[in-house]
Design a protein around this motif. Structure first.
Motif, PDB file in Angstrom:
ATOM      1  N   MET A   1      -8.677   4.489   3.196  1.00 46.54           N
ATOM      2  CA  MET A   1      -7.346   4.922   3.648  1.00 46.54           C
ATOM      3  C   MET A   1      -7.450   6.170   4.530  1.00 46.54           C
ATOM      4  O   MET A   1      -8.138   7.118   4.163  1.00 46.54           O
ATOM      5  N   PRO A   2      -6.816   6.170   5.708  1.00 41.32           N
ATOM      6  CA  PRO A   2      -6.938   7.333   6.588  1.00 41.32           C
ATOM      7  C   PRO A   2      -6.293   8.569   5.967  1.00 41.32           C
ATOM      8  O   PRO A   2      -5.375   8.471   5.151  1.00 41.32           O
ATOM      9  N   SER A   3      -6.759   9.717   6.406  1.00 41.70           N
ATOM     10  CA  SER A   3      -6.211  10.991   5.919  1.00 41.70           C
ATOM     11  C   SER A   3      -4.783  11.171   6.436  1.00 41.70           C
ATOM     12  O   SER A   3      -4.471  10.785   7.570  1.00 41.70           O
ATOM     13  N   THR A   4      -3.959  11.799   5.641  1.00 39.55           N
ATOM     14  CA  THR A   4      -2.581  12.066   6.082  1.00 39.55           C
ATOM     15  C   THR A   4      -2.456  13.463   6.724  1.00 39.55           C
ATOM     16  O   THR A   4      -1.351  13.914   6.998  1.00 39.55           O
ATOM     17  N   GLU A 308      18.952  -5.772   0.286  1.00 39.71           N
ATOM     18  CA  GLU A 308      17.539  -6.136   0.351  1.00 39.71           C
ATOM     19  C   GLU A 308      16.676  -4.982  -0.172  1.00 39.71           C
ATOM     20  O   GLU A 308      16.775  -3.854   0.321  1.00 39.71           O
ATOM     21  N   ALA A 309      15.833  -5.299  -1.142  1.00 39.12           N
ATOM     22  CA  ALA A 309      14.960  -4.251  -1.686  1.00 39.12           C
ATOM     23  C   ALA A 309      13.749  -4.069  -0.780  1.00 39.12           C
ATOM     24  O   ALA A 309      13.354  -4.990  -0.071  1.00 39.12           O
ATOM     25  N   SER A 310      13.181  -2.857  -0.773  1.00 39.14           N
ATOM     26  CA  SER A 310      11.972  -2.581   0.013  1.00 39.14           C
ATOM     27  C   SER A 310      10.896  -2.040  -0.900  1.00 39.14           C
ATOM     28  O   SER A 310      11.171  -1.189  -1.751  1.00 39.14           O
ATOM     29  N   GLU A 311       9.674  -2.497  -0.652  1.00 37.71           N
ATOM     30  CA  GLU A 311       8.524  -2.005  -1.423  1.00 37.71           C
ATOM     31  C   GLU A 311       7.870  -0.851  -0.661  1.00 37.71           C
ATOM     32  O   GLU A 311       8.000  -0.776   0.559  1.00 37.71           O
ATOM     33  N   PRO A 312       7.131   0.003  -1.366  1.00 39.45           N
ATOM     34  CA  PRO A 312       6.362   1.028  -0.642  1.00 39.45           C
ATOM     35  C   PRO A 312       5.401   0.361   0.344  1.00 39.45           C
ATOM     36  O   PRO A 312       4.847  -0.700   0.055  1.00 39.45           O
ATOM     37  N   ALA A 313       5.247   0.950   1.527  1.00 39.99           N
ATOM     38  CA  ALA A 313       4.390   0.364   2.562  1.00 39.99           C
ATOM     39  C   ALA A 313       3.415   1.405   3.089  1.00 39.99           C
ATOM     40  O   ALA A 313       3.661   2.614   3.000  1.00 39.99           O
ATOM     41  N   SER A 314       2.329   0.911   3.662  1.00 37.35           N
ATOM     42  CA  SER A 314       1.254   1.774   4.164  1.00 37.35           C
ATOM     43  C   SER A 314       1.731   2.713   5.274  1.00 37.35           C
ATOM     44  O   SER A 314       2.579   2.342   6.094  1.00 37.35           O
ATOM     45  N   LEU A 315       1.139   3.889   5.329  1.00 37.02           N
ATOM     46  CA  LEU A 315       1.450   4.845   6.403  1.00 37.02           C
ATOM     47  C   LEU A 315       0.392   4.808   7.512  1.00 37.02           C
ATOM     48  O   LEU A 315       0.426   5.613   8.442  1.00 37.02           O
ATOM     49  N   ASP A 316      -0.557   3.850   7.422  1.00 36.25           N
ATOM     50  CA  ASP A 316      -1.690   3.847   8.359  1.00 36.25           C
ATOM     51  C   ASP A 316      -1.242   3.803   9.820  1.00 36.25           C
ATOM     52  O   ASP A 316      -1.756   4.522  10.670  1.00 36.25           O
ATOM     53  N   ARG A 317      -0.278   2.935  10.109  1.00 36.53           N
ATOM     54  CA  ARG A 317       0.174   2.773  11.493  1.00 36.53           C
ATOM     55  C   ARG A 317       0.817   4.072  12.015  1.00 36.53           C
ATOM     56  O   ARG A 317       0.580   4.489  13.139  1.00 36.53           O
ATOM     57  N   LEU A 318       1.598   4.688  11.166  1.00 35.68           N
ATOM     58  CA  LEU A 318       2.243   5.957  11.537  1.00 35.68           C
ATOM     59  C   LEU A 318       1.178   7.011  11.844  1.00 35.68           C
ATOM     60  O   LEU A 318       1.261   7.739  12.845  1.00 35.68           O
TER      61      LEU A 318
END
Ligand SMILES: Cc1cc2nc3c(=O)[nH]c(=O)nc-3n(C[C@H](O)[C@H](O)[C@H](O)COP(=O)(O)O)c2cc1C
Length: 366
Positions: A1-4, A308-318
Motif C-alpha cells: 500500500m502506498p504511503s499517505t 445506496e450504501a458505500s464501502e470504504p475504498a482505497s486511496l491509492d488513486r488519490l
C-alpha cells in the motif's frame, strides 16, 4: 500500500497555512433551527478540528433569510443571532487548533419556497429556469441582482468579522451563481448574460467587491461544477479553451482558489487527458485547486441520498494524483460526515477502522 505522506504535507493558500491537504467538504446538515448554529453544531465542527482536518468548510450558509433559503434548518449569517452562533463555532475550531471557512450558498432557482416560512416570495434566477426549457419564476431584475451581490458581500464581511479563516462562494450545483454561469439557464441578453463575461459578471462583482472589503490577504475560494443537478453529464464549459475563459474571469476578479466539484474525483474532465476538473483548473488558471468526490468510499454522494450504501475504498488513486501535483487539496465529504477521526485513521494506517457510509448517518451530528 502506498504511503499517505503526500496527504500530510502543508499547503499555504493566500497566507493561510493549512497543515495537511485534507479539506472537509461543505455539507448541509439542517441542524440549525431558526437559521442559527447552536452548541451541537459547534461541537460537530470542533470534533473535525480535533480529528486533524486541515481546513473545514462549513455547510452552505444563506446570505439572506428571504430568497436564499429553501431547505429547512439551514443556517444563515445575515442576522445578529446567527453571527454570534458562527463566532462560537469558529472559536471552538480555533481552540482545537483548526482552520474553518464558511460556504456562502444562495439556493436561487433550486430554492423550494414551500419549505420556507415565506412561500409567497419567488425564487431568484437569471431567466426563471430551474430546469432548462421550463420557466418557473420571474427573471431577476437589476435591483434584485444588485441586492444579491450586496448580500453575498455582506455575508463574506460578516464571516471575516466572526473569525472565519476564509470564505468559499458556492458557485456550483445549479444554485444561484451557477444558474448564471450556465447558458442553458441564463438566457439573458443584458450585461448579466450572453457570453462568459456576461454570465460570470455577477460572481465577478461579488468577488471584486468582497476583495475590496476583506483586503488582499484574505483567502477567497469559489466552488464550481461542470455538472448540474438535472444533468450529471453537462459541461458548462465544453472544452479547455472555454474553461480557461470562465476561470480567467474569476481569477481576474480576485479569487484565490477553485474548488472543482465532481461526484468521482478520478474522472477525466475533457477527452485526451487524464486530468480531472481540479487538474484542468490548476493547469489553466495557475491557481490552487481543491478536488472532491467519493474519496475513501465506493459509491457517490447523490446515490447515497437515496439510500445506496458505500464501502470504504482505497486511496491509492488519490495518492497517485496528488503525488503528480495535479491539484493541491482534496475535499472529503461523507467519510468525514460520519467519522470525525477519519483523518487520524488514514494517517495511522488504521484501515480496518474505516467505516461504510449509509443514509442513516445524515440524521445525526456525529
Ligand atoms: C449530506 C450532504 C450535504 C451536502 N451539502 C452541500 C452543500 O451545502 N454545499 C455544497 O457545495 N455541497 C454539498 N454537498 C456535496 C459535498 O460537498 C461533496 O461535494 C459530495 O458529498 C462529494 O463528496 P463525498 O463523495 O466525499 O461525499 C453535500 C453532500 C452531502 C452528502
Amino acid at each position: 500500500m502506498p504511503s499517505t505522506d503526500v496527504l500530510f504535507r502543508s499547503f499555504t493558500l493566500n497566507g493561510m497555512a493549512i497543515p495537511n491537504r485534507i479539506v472537509m467538504a461543505p455539507m448541509t446538515r439542517s441542524f440549525s433551527p431558526g437559521a442559527v448554529p447552536g452548541e451541537d453544531v459547534a461541537a460537530y465542527y470542533r470534533r473535525r478540528a480535533e480529528g486533524g482536518v486541515g481546513l473545514i468548510l462549513t455547510e452552505g450558509v444563506h446570505p439572506n433569510t428571504t430568497t436564499a433559503d429553501g431547505t429547512p434548518n439551514v443556517p444563515t449569517i445575515a442576522t445578529a443571532e446567527s453571527q454570534a452562533g458562527w463566532k462560537n463555532v469558529v472559536d471552538g475550531v480555533h481552540a482545537a487548533g483548526g482552520l474553518i471557512g464558511i460556504q456562502i450558498w444562495h439556493e436561487g432557482p433550486m430554492r423550494k419556497p414551500e419549505n420556507t416560512g415565506h412561500p409567497e416570495i419567488e425564487s431568484w434566477s437569471p431567466s426563471g429556469f430551474n430546469i432548462p426549457g421550463k420557466q418557473k419564476w420571474t427573471p431577476m431584475d437589476e435591483a434584485e441582482i444588485e441586492q444579491a451581490i450586496t448580500e453575498f458581500v455582506d455575508a463574506a464581511v460578516a464571516a471575516k468579522a466572526a473569525g472565519f479563516d476564509c470564505v468559499e462562494f458556492h458557485g456550483a450545483h445549479s444554485y444561484l451563481l451557477d444558474s448564471f454561469f450556465w447558458d442553458k439557464t441564463n438566457l439573458r441578453d443584458d450585461q448579466w448574460g450572453g457570453d462568459w463575461e456576461g454570465r460570470t459578471r455577477m460572481a465577478c462583482e461579488i468577488i471584486r467587491r468582497t476583495r475590496e472589503k476583506v483586503g488582499a490577504d484574505y483567502p477567497l475560494i469559489i466552488r464550481i461544477s461542470q455538472w448540474k443537478q438535472i444533468d450529471f453529464d453537462a459541461k458548462a464549459a465544453s472544452n479547455p479553451d472555454e474553461f480557461a475563459v470562465w476561470l480567467g474571469l474569476l481569477k481576474d476578479a480576485g479569487i484565490d482558489a477553485f474548488h472543482c466539484s465532481q461526484r468521482r474525483f478520478w474522472e477525466p474532465e475533457f477527452e485526451g487527458s487524464d486530468l480531472n476538473c481540479a487538474g484542468w483548473a490548476k493547469k489553466l488558471s495557475g491557481l490552487p485547486t481543491i478536488s472532491v468526490g467519493s474519496v475513501g468510499l465506493s459509491g457517490e454522494f447523490v446515490a447515497a441520498y437515496s439510500g445506496e450504501a458505500s464501502e470504504p475504498a482505497s486511496l491509492d488513486r488519490l495518492i497517485e494524483m496528488m503525488e503528480r501535483d495535479e491539484f493541491d487539496l482534496i475535499a472529503v465529504g461523507r467519510a468525514l460526515l460520519q467519522d470525525p477521526e477519519w483523518v487520524q485513521k488514514v494517517r495511522d494506517g488504521r484501515n480496518d477502522e474505516l467505516m461504510s457510509f449509509t443514509k442513516e448517518a445524515l440524521g445525526k451530528l456525529y
